[in-house]
Scaffold this active site. Structure first.
Site, PDB file in Angstrom:
ATOM      1  N   GLY A  47     -38.841  51.586-108.041  1.00  0.00           N
ATOM      2  CA  GLY A  47     -39.211  50.311-108.642  1.00  0.00           C
ATOM      3  C   GLY A  47     -38.021  49.827-109.439  1.00  0.00           C
ATOM      4  O   GLY A  47     -36.896  49.855-108.939  1.00  0.00           O
ATOM      5  N   GLU A  48     -38.258  49.465-110.665  1.00  0.00           N
ATOM      6  CA  GLU A  48     -37.171  48.985-111.527  1.00  0.00           C
ATOM      7  C   GLU A  48     -37.160  49.887-112.750  1.00  0.00           C
ATOM      8  O   GLU A  48     -38.070  49.844-113.574  1.00  0.00           O
ATOM      9  CB  GLU A  48     -37.447  47.527-111.885  1.00  0.00           C
ATOM     10  CG  GLU A  48     -36.224  46.656-111.838  1.00  0.00           C
ATOM     11  CD  GLU A  48     -35.224  47.017-112.912  1.00  0.00           C
ATOM     12  OE1 GLU A  48     -34.027  47.172-112.600  1.00  0.00           O
ATOM     13  OE2 GLU A  48     -35.639  47.178-114.069  1.00  0.00           O
ATOM     14  N   SER A  49     -36.108  50.690-112.847  1.00  0.00           N
ATOM     15  CA  SER A  49     -36.139  51.739-113.867  1.00  0.00           C
ATOM     16  C   SER A  49     -36.162  51.188-115.293  1.00  0.00           C
ATOM     17  O   SER A  49     -36.780  51.773-116.182  1.00  0.00           O
ATOM     18  CB  SER A  49     -34.967  52.701-113.674  1.00  0.00           C
ATOM     19  OG  SER A  49     -33.745  52.016-113.677  1.00  0.00           O
ATOM     20  N   CYS A  65     -35.785  57.460-106.333  1.00  0.00           N
ATOM     21  CA  CYS A  65     -35.019  56.240-106.618  1.00  0.00           C
ATOM     22  C   CYS A  65     -35.095  55.885-108.111  1.00  0.00           C
ATOM     23  O   CYS A  65     -34.547  56.622-108.920  1.00  0.00           O
ATOM     24  CB  CYS A  65     -35.492  55.124-105.695  1.00  0.00           C
ATOM     25  SG  CYS A  65     -34.253  53.842-105.518  1.00  0.00           S
ATOM     26  N   ARG A  79     -26.599  53.597-111.151  1.00  0.00           N
ATOM     27  CA  ARG A  79     -27.604  52.694-110.571  1.00  0.00           C
ATOM     28  C   ARG A  79     -26.961  51.754-109.553  1.00  0.00           C
ATOM     29  O   ARG A  79     -25.789  51.421-109.672  1.00  0.00           O
ATOM     30  CB  ARG A  79     -28.264  51.870-111.668  1.00  0.00           C
ATOM     31  CG  ARG A  79     -29.105  52.684-112.598  1.00  0.00           C
ATOM     32  CD  ARG A  79     -29.702  51.792-113.672  1.00  0.00           C
ATOM     33  NE  ARG A  79     -30.639  50.828-113.121  1.00  0.00           N
ATOM     34  CZ  ARG A  79     -31.112  49.782-113.802  1.00  0.00           C
ATOM     35  NH1 ARG A  79     -30.741  49.584-115.043  1.00  0.00           N
ATOM     36  NH2 ARG A  79     -31.966  48.944-113.231  1.00  0.00           N
ATOM     37  N   ILE A 108     -33.065  51.779-101.053  1.00  0.00           N
ATOM     38  CA  ILE A 108     -33.249  50.383-101.494  1.00  0.00           C
ATOM     39  C   ILE A 108     -32.605  50.225-102.875  1.00  0.00           C
ATOM     40  O   ILE A 108     -33.104  50.794-103.847  1.00  0.00           O
ATOM     41  CB  ILE A 108     -34.743  50.007-101.564  1.00  0.00           C
ATOM     42  CG1 ILE A 108     -35.431  50.262-100.216  1.00  0.00           C
ATOM     43  CG2 ILE A 108     -34.911  48.554-102.005  1.00  0.00           C
ATOM     44  CD1 ILE A 108     -36.937  50.134-100.261  1.00  0.00           C
ATOM     45  N   ARG A 109     -31.504  49.487-102.916  1.00  0.00           N
ATOM     46  CA  ARG A 109     -30.740  49.355-104.185  1.00  0.00           C
ATOM     47  C   ARG A 109     -30.694  50.699-104.900  1.00  0.00           C
ATOM     48  O   ARG A 109     -31.041  50.826-106.077  1.00  0.00           O
ATOM     49  CB  ARG A 109     -31.353  48.270-105.072  1.00  0.00           C
ATOM     50  CG  ARG A 109     -31.184  46.871-104.481  1.00  0.00           C
ATOM     51  CD  ARG A 109     -31.698  45.785-105.384  1.00  0.00           C
ATOM     52  NE  ARG A 109     -33.127  45.864-105.596  1.00  0.00           N
ATOM     53  CZ  ARG A 109     -34.056  45.527-104.697  1.00  0.00           C
ATOM     54  NH1 ARG A 109     -33.687  45.059-103.514  1.00  0.00           N
ATOM     55  NH2 ARG A 109     -35.326  45.625-104.956  1.00  0.00           N
ATOM     56  N   HIS A 142     -36.238  56.836-100.642  1.00  0.00           N
ATOM     57  CA  HIS A 142     -37.707  56.815-100.613  1.00  0.00           C
ATOM     58  C   HIS A 142     -38.204  57.583 -99.393  1.00  0.00           C
ATOM     59  O   HIS A 142     -38.244  57.019 -98.297  1.00  0.00           O
ATOM     60  CB  HIS A 142     -38.203  55.370-100.473  1.00  0.00           C
ATOM     61  CG  HIS A 142     -37.954  54.506-101.651  1.00  0.00           C
ATOM     62  ND1 HIS A 142     -38.903  54.257-102.605  1.00  0.00           N
ATOM     63  CD2 HIS A 142     -36.857  53.814-102.026  1.00  0.00           C
ATOM     64  CE1 HIS A 142     -38.412  53.443-103.518  1.00  0.00           C
ATOM     65  NE2 HIS A 142     -37.168  53.163-103.197  1.00  0.00           N
ATOM     66  N   GLU A 175     -41.284  58.408 -98.997  1.00  0.00           N
ATOM     67  CA  GLU A 175     -42.674  57.952 -98.809  1.00  0.00           C
ATOM     68  C   GLU A 175     -42.769  56.657 -98.016  1.00  0.00           C
ATOM     69  O   GLU A 175     -43.845  56.306 -97.549  1.00  0.00           O
ATOM     70  CB  GLU A 175     -43.364  57.815-100.177  1.00  0.00           C
ATOM     71  CG  GLU A 175     -43.062  56.549-100.958  1.00  0.00           C
ATOM     72  CD  GLU A 175     -41.656  56.479-101.548  1.00  0.00           C
ATOM     73  OE1 GLU A 175     -40.877  57.435-101.393  1.00  0.00           O
ATOM     74  OE2 GLU A 175     -41.335  55.433-102.153  1.00  0.00           O
TER      75      GLU A 175
HETATM   76  N1  GLN Z   1     -32.267  49.540-108.405  1.00  0.00           N
HETATM   77  C1  GLN Z   1     -33.413  50.094-109.058  1.00  0.00           C
HETATM   78  C2  GLN Z   1     -33.061  50.563-110.474  1.00  0.00           C
HETATM   79  O1  GLN Z   1     -31.934  50.668-110.781  1.00  0.00           O
HETATM   80  C3  GLN Z   1     -33.979  51.274-108.248  1.00  0.00           C
HETATM   81  C4  GLN Z   1     -34.447  50.772-106.900  1.00  0.00           C
HETATM   82  C5  GLN Z   1     -35.557  51.573-106.297  1.00  0.00           C
HETATM   83  O2  GLN Z   1     -36.282  52.305-106.976  1.00  0.00           O
HETATM   84  N2  GLN Z   1     -35.769  51.371-105.020  1.00  0.00           N
HETATM   85  O3  GLN Z   1     -33.923  50.812-111.257  1.00  0.00           O
END
Ligand code: GLN
Length: 212
Positions: A46-48, A78, A105, A134-135, A171, A173
């Site tokens: 997600g977004e840390s 992630c 990150r 993903i990112r 990921h 999952e």
């Molecule tokens: N880019 C997100 C972060 O830095 C992590 C991306 C992800 O969990 N898929 O928090």
């Protein structure tokens, strides 16, 4: 056995589905009481930064640290891995610093925002893991306590384990991969019922260290 999935933000549903697929009960964790009776915890992607704020707001930091210190398995994917890292490149504060690594990150830049790769993970068997990035972050540094579980072709580290703490930059999952969750369930079962001479070693307390 019940495994908690932090469900504040991000890709938690896919972790619940993966646990269901392997016959393990998954519970959504949104507040400290949800951790009662869980044998382990998954921190999703997600977004840390957002997750860090929500963890603080809901008073989950200390209870999660205590779960880790008791030796229950914690699996971060992630953004979840970023939450577990002791150090984040740049000047960001750590959230639950129980994994002695430095992460960077969004390490693959804009061109490679998202990609998929076949990643060998020897402890999971011969078949490589189909990994969705993903990112994604990358692991820049590991302490000698940390086992490297997987690297990309160029040598960069993308999965690690330090005792009861498991983390992947990708990921599993999102690709129907169940082996990391099975490994975690095995770790949780061993934690719940340590057999004779299992050499159970809970994660060392790091409470003495300032949380920066
Ligand atoms: N880019 C997100 C972060 O830095 C992590 C991306 C992800 O969990 N898929 O928090």
């Amino acid at each position: 056995m019940r495994i908690g999935v932090l469900a504040l933000q991000g890709a938690f549903r896919e972790h619940l589905d993966t646990l269901h697929a392997i016959g393990v009960e998954g519970v959504r964790v949104r507040e400290p009481a949800d951790l009662d009776g869980v044998s382990g915890l998954i921190l999703p992607g997600g977004e840390s930064t957002t997750m860090r704020q929500l963890i603080e707001r809901w008073g989950l930091r200390q209870p999660i640290l205590e779960l880790a210190e008791r030796g229950a398995p914690i699996f971060g994917t992630c953004a979840g891995m970023i939450l577990l890292a002791r150090e984040i490149a740049g000047d960001e504060p750590p959230t639950l610093p129980v994994l002695d690594v430095t992460v960077e990150r969004n390490a693959f830049g804009r061109q490679l925002d998202s990609f998929e790769a076949e990643v060998p993970v020897p402890i999971l068997g011969d078949r490589p893991v189909h990994a969705v990035f993903i990112r994604a972050p990358i692991i820049e540094r590991t302490s000698p306590e940390v086992d490297v579980l997987a690297r990309l072709d160029d040598g960069r580290i993308v999965a690690v384990r330090e005792r009861n703490i498991l983390a992947t930059a990708f990921h599993p999952e999102l690709a129907g991969e169940t082996r990391f969750h099975r490994l975690m369930a095995t770790m949780a079962a061993e934690h719940d019922d340590p057999g004779e001479g299992s050499g159970r070693r809970p994660h060392p307390t790091r409470r003495g260290r300032p949380a920066r």
